[in-house]
Design a protein around this motif. Structure first.
Motif, short mmCIF file in Angstrom:
data_model
loop_
_atom_site.label_atom_id
_atom_site.label_comp_id
_atom_site.label_asym_id
_atom_site.label_seq_id
_atom_site.Cartn_x
_atom_site.Cartn_y
_atom_site.Cartn_z
N PHE A 175 -31.62 -5.33 -0.01
CA PHE A 175 -30.74 -5.73 -1.10
C PHE A 175 -29.35 -6.17 -0.63
CE2 PHE A 175 -33.96 -2.95 -2.72
CZ PHE A 175 -34.43 -3.68 -3.80
N ARG A 176 -29.19 -6.26 0.69
CA ARG A 176 -27.88 -6.65 1.23
C ARG A 176 -28.04 -7.72 2.31
NH1 ARG A 176 -23.60 -2.95 0.81
NH2 ARG A 176 -22.51 -4.50 2.08
N PRO A 177 -28.23 -8.98 1.88
CA PRO A 177 -28.41 -10.06 2.87
C PRO A 177 -27.23 -10.15 3.84
CG PRO A 177 -28.50 -10.90 0.59
CD PRO A 177 -28.28 -9.43 0.50
N ASP A 178 -26.06 -9.67 3.43
CA ASP A 178 -24.89 -9.76 4.31
C ASP A 178 -24.99 -8.82 5.49
OD1 ASP A 178 -24.66 -7.78 2.19
OD2 ASP A 178 -22.71 -7.31 3.05
N LEU A 179 -25.95 -7.89 5.46
CA LEU A 179 -26.06 -6.92 6.55
C LEU A 179 -27.10 -7.31 7.59
CD1 LEU A 179 -25.75 -3.52 4.64
CD2 LEU A 179 -23.97 -4.87 5.73
N ALA A 180 -27.57 -8.56 7.55
CA ALA A 180 -28.64 -8.99 8.46
C ALA A 180 -28.30 -8.70 9.91
CB ALA A 180 -28.91 -10.48 8.26
N ASP A 181 -27.05 -8.90 10.30
CA ASP A 181 -26.68 -8.73 11.71
C ASP A 181 -25.82 -7.51 11.96
OD1 ASP A 181 -27.99 -11.17 12.28
OD2 ASP A 181 -26.23 -12.23 11.51
N ARG A 182 -25.77 -6.62 10.97
CA ARG A 182 -24.94 -5.42 11.17
C ARG A 182 -25.80 -4.17 11.29
NH1 ARG A 182 -20.28 -4.93 6.81
NH2 ARG A 182 -20.17 -2.81 7.64
N PRO A 183 -25.40 -3.26 12.18
CA PRO A 183 -26.15 -1.99 12.27
C PRO A 183 -26.00 -1.19 10.98
CG PRO A 183 -24.37 -2.12 13.93
CD PRO A 183 -24.25 -3.32 13.08
N ILE A 184 -27.03 -0.45 10.62
CA ILE A 184 -27.02 0.34 9.39
C ILE A 184 -27.39 1.78 9.71
CG2 ILE A 184 -28.09 0.65 7.10
CD1 ILE A 184 -28.81 -2.35 7.19
N SER A 227 -30.91 1.74 11.73
CA SER A 227 -31.59 0.47 11.93
C SER A 227 -31.69 0.21 13.43
CB SER A 227 -30.81 -0.67 11.26
OG SER A 227 -29.60 -0.87 11.95
N LYS A 228 -32.47 -0.82 13.79
CA LYS A 228 -32.67 -1.12 15.21
C LYS A 228 -31.34 -1.32 15.92
CE LYS A 228 -35.66 -4.12 18.02
NZ LYS A 228 -34.82 -5.25 18.47
N LEU A 229 -30.45 -2.08 15.29
CA LEU A 229 -29.15 -2.33 15.91
C LEU A 229 -28.35 -1.04 16.09
CD1 LEU A 229 -28.05 -5.62 14.06
CD2 LEU A 229 -28.79 -5.37 16.44
N ALA A 230 -28.47 -0.14 15.11
CA ALA A 230 -27.73 1.13 15.21
C ALA A 230 -28.29 1.97 16.35
CB ALA A 230 -27.82 1.89 13.89
N LYS A 231 -29.61 1.94 16.53
CA LYS A 231 -30.22 2.68 17.65
C LYS A 231 -29.70 2.12 18.97
CE LYS A 231 -34.48 3.76 15.21
NZ LYS A 231 -35.84 3.30 14.93
N ASN A 270 -40.51 0.56 9.49
CA ASN A 270 -39.51 0.72 10.56
C ASN A 270 -38.18 1.12 9.93
OD1 ASN A 270 -41.66 -0.52 11.79
ND2 ASN A 270 -40.59 -2.46 12.13
N SER A 271 -37.56 2.15 10.45
CA SER A 271 -36.26 2.64 9.95
C SER A 271 -36.22 2.54 8.42
CB SER A 271 -35.10 1.82 10.50
OG SER A 271 -35.30 1.52 11.85
N PHE A 272 -37.16 3.23 7.76
CA PHE A 272 -37.42 2.98 6.34
C PHE A 272 -36.16 2.96 5.46
CE2 PHE A 272 -38.73 4.84 2.14
CZ PHE A 272 -39.28 3.68 1.65
N TYR A 273 -35.36 4.03 5.51
CA TYR A 273 -34.20 4.09 4.61
C TYR A 273 -33.24 2.93 4.88
CZ TYR A 273 -35.65 8.96 3.76
OH TYR A 273 -36.34 10.09 3.44
N ALA A 274 -33.00 2.67 6.16
CA ALA A 274 -32.08 1.59 6.51
C ALA A 274 -32.67 0.24 6.05
CB ALA A 274 -31.82 1.58 8.01
N SER A 275 -33.98 0.09 6.19
CA SER A 275 -34.62 -1.16 5.78
C SER A 275 -34.54 -1.36 4.27
CB SER A 275 -36.08 -1.19 6.21
OG SER A 275 -36.18 -1.13 7.62
N CYS A 276 -34.68 -0.27 3.50
CA CYS A 276 -34.55 -0.37 2.04
C CYS A 276 -33.16 -0.90 1.67
CB CYS A 276 -34.75 0.99 1.38
SG CYS A 276 -36.43 1.58 1.42
N GLU A 277 -32.14 -0.38 2.33
CA GLU A 277 -30.77 -0.84 2.06
C GLU A 277 -30.62 -2.31 2.41
OE1 GLU A 277 -28.74 0.99 0.49
OE2 GLU A 277 -29.42 3.05 0.81
N ARG A 278 -31.22 -2.69 3.52
CA ARG A 278 -31.10 -4.06 4.03
C ARG A 278 -31.72 -5.08 3.06
NH1 ARG A 278 -31.31 -8.41 4.42
NH2 ARG A 278 -31.81 -9.87 6.10
#
Lengths: 104, 426
Positions: B18-27, B41-45, B8-16
């Motif tokens: 390694f960035r626990p701080d982005l759990a609730d932020r759109p990417i 990411s889902k939130l960005a959609k 799911n949203s592969f590139y955005a998920s790869c970034e996520r």
């Protein structure tokens, strides 16, 4: 007729190790599950008594289920944190520390 | 049985990962040169950010919504993709890497598919941190459709099995022709002309009539929709027909020397790909383009040249420079350039020429050596002079822009993620 000779031609004595050659050791072979293994860098000296120091390399295997008493990597307040795993402390466990490397 | 597993949203998920701080932020992740949005990411959609939206147009909107923005980090995505494949491979008889974030899996026996799907999902998530969707079907086309249902619609759980005729029929009822794998808009139009308006109608169509109108591809589709596998796994990639290497520049330029340097660098990269597949080329094209988004006089042109077959970077760079001269116009500032190598064939199948004045073996040895050195010491360590400052001089105006690239967490010792040491007793 002549034959191809494998390797360098040595004019002196043949090597006594002929036929006993092996690959040099590769630290990567110590990692049982590369697909699930990630490297981290330790920040801080809080776990000196666990032989982890600021700048140590952490080898973390995400495939191993966390058990009490093991060093684990958790997500905490938006950061990666390494600590001893204890039941009762709520945290998202990412993986188990299988080894650490410290350069002196 | 086939399965399509994709992240799911592969590139955005790869970034996520390694960035626990982005759990609730759109990417969002941007294309090469930070041009436009290529992953959300889902939130960005949910924010309504469109795929392909030009970055400079939506920058303020992204900032306002605290969207985390990343330049594409293909080194990281490629490594995560390989990890995903290694988790999946032991589970199936055969695996086809369909794209960086999707694989087709194949089994020759019958298994409890729903449970297997859940296990695959759980395992990829735990081992790599990536969320995936799994769709099962008796053909690749149906597996792809099942994957669509695994991720979309009410009550989507990430796993969807289309094993029996009834399930397949109702799944086909819920989608348009355009949602079927392999049906383009042009294909849809031709189907409409035949009076076929829905996937179900296509499945019930007479395959021989479809073949007459749409060729073997259309006929295969009819059988695939009936659950008869006609498209085999491609476990080995067919050799490419063309090799393209093109980039947008960080800044526009009309400087001929800079442009030549860029073009020669692209040729060098394309030639590496050429040699990796043991191919040679006998035709190349160079193209240039002004900034489409800027309010300036637009100019785009290409020039091609045919030459004796070669895989030698030095020869190819010479031809490329020649083509560039033909289309360069000093009054225009260029934003993009590229090279296309064409008419490829295997080196050993190349027609020997009657009067060959080149030492092809010597050239091939030199190129092989250059590739080996660059493999060990990094791309661009050894290069032709006309591609001179590539990779070493980031200040070059034509150099790729990637202002928001994340660290290469998994492939560089000096870019590893940080873990904070904490004592339990605090």
């Amino acid at each position: 007729m002549f034959q191809w000779v494998k390797g360098d031609i040595n004019a002196g004595f043949p090597s006594a190790a002929e036929g006993y050659e092996d690959q040099p050791l590769d630290l990567y072979e110590l990692i049982p599950n590369p697909a699930a293994t990630f490297f981290f860098r330790v920040k801080g000296d809080d776990l000196r008594h666990e032989h982890l120091r600021d700048g140590s390399y952490l080898i973390v295997d995400r495939s191993i289920p966390p058990q009490r008493g093991r060093l684990v990597l958790v997500e905490e307040d938006g950061q990666f944190v390494v600590r001893r795993f204890q039941a009762g402390i709520p945290a998202v466990v990412c993986g188990v520390v299988t080894a650490a490397i410290h350069r002196f | 049985m086939f399965a399509l597993v994709d992240a799911n949203s592969f590139y955005a998920s790869c970034e996520r990962v390694f960035r626990p701080d982005l759990a609730d932020r759109p990417i969002v992740v941007l294309s090469n040169n930070d041009g436009c949005v290529i992953a959300r990411s889902k939130l960005a959609k949910e924010l309504g950010i469109e795929m392909g939206a030009p970055y400079f147009k939506i920058r303020e909107e992204l900032e306002r919504n605290h969207v985390a923005v990343f330049s594409s980090n293909y080194t990281l995505y490629d490594d995560m993709s390989r990890r995903m494949q290694s988790v999946l491979r032991p589970y199936c008889d055969d695996l086809e890497v369909y794209s960086i974030d999707e694989s087709f899996l194949f089994w020759s026996m019958d298994l409890p598919w729903q449970a297997l799907g859940e296990e695959l999902r759980e395992k990829v998530k735990r081992w790599t941190g990536l969320p995936v969707g799994v769709g099962f079907g008796p053909s690749k086309t149906i597996a792809k459709l099942a994957n669509h249902y695994a991720k979309r619609g009410k009550g989507a759980t990430g796993v969807h099995v289309l094993a029996d005729a009834a399930a397949i029929t109702s799944a086909l009822q819920g989608v348009e022709l355009m949602n079927i794998w392999g049906i383009s808009s042009g294909f849809t139009k031709r189907l409409l002309k035949m009076g076929i308006k829905t996937p179900l109608e296509l499945r019930e169509a007479n395959p021989f009539i479809v073949r007459r109108e749409l060729g073997v591809v259309g006929q295969r589709l009819v059988f695939e929709l009936r659950g008869e596998a006609c498209i085999p796994l491609e476990t080995e990639r067919p050799d490419k027909q063309n090799i393209c290497c093109s980039r947008s520049f960080g800044q526009v330029t009309n400087d001929l020397d800079l442009l030549r340097e860029a073009v020669c660098t692209f040729v060098s990269q394309a030639a590496v790909k050429l040699r990796r597949q043991d191919l040679i080329s006998e035709r190349l094209a160079i193209f240039v383009q002004t900034d489409r988004h800027a309010n300036v006089q637009q100019y785009g042109a290409s020039w091609e040249k045919r030459f004796p077959p070669t895989n030698d970077t030095r020869e190819l760079a010479g031809h490329a420079a020649e083509c560039l001269l033909r289309i360069h116009r000093p009054e225009h500032r260029f934003k993009k350039a590229g090279v296309l190598l064409m008419d490829l064939c295997k080196r050993e199948k190349a027609q020997p020429r009657l009067f060959e004045d080149r030492d092809l073996e010597a050239a091939n040895r030199l190129m092989t050596l250059m590739d080996e050195i660059n493999q060990v010491h990094g791309r661009g360590t050894l290069r032709i002079a006309s591609a001179s400052s590539m990779a070493l001089n980031a200040g070059r105006t034509w150099h790729l822009r990637s202002d928001h690239r994340s660290p290469r967490y998994t492939t560089r010792w000096d870019e590893l993620p940080v873990a904070i040491a904490k004592c339990v007793l605090d």
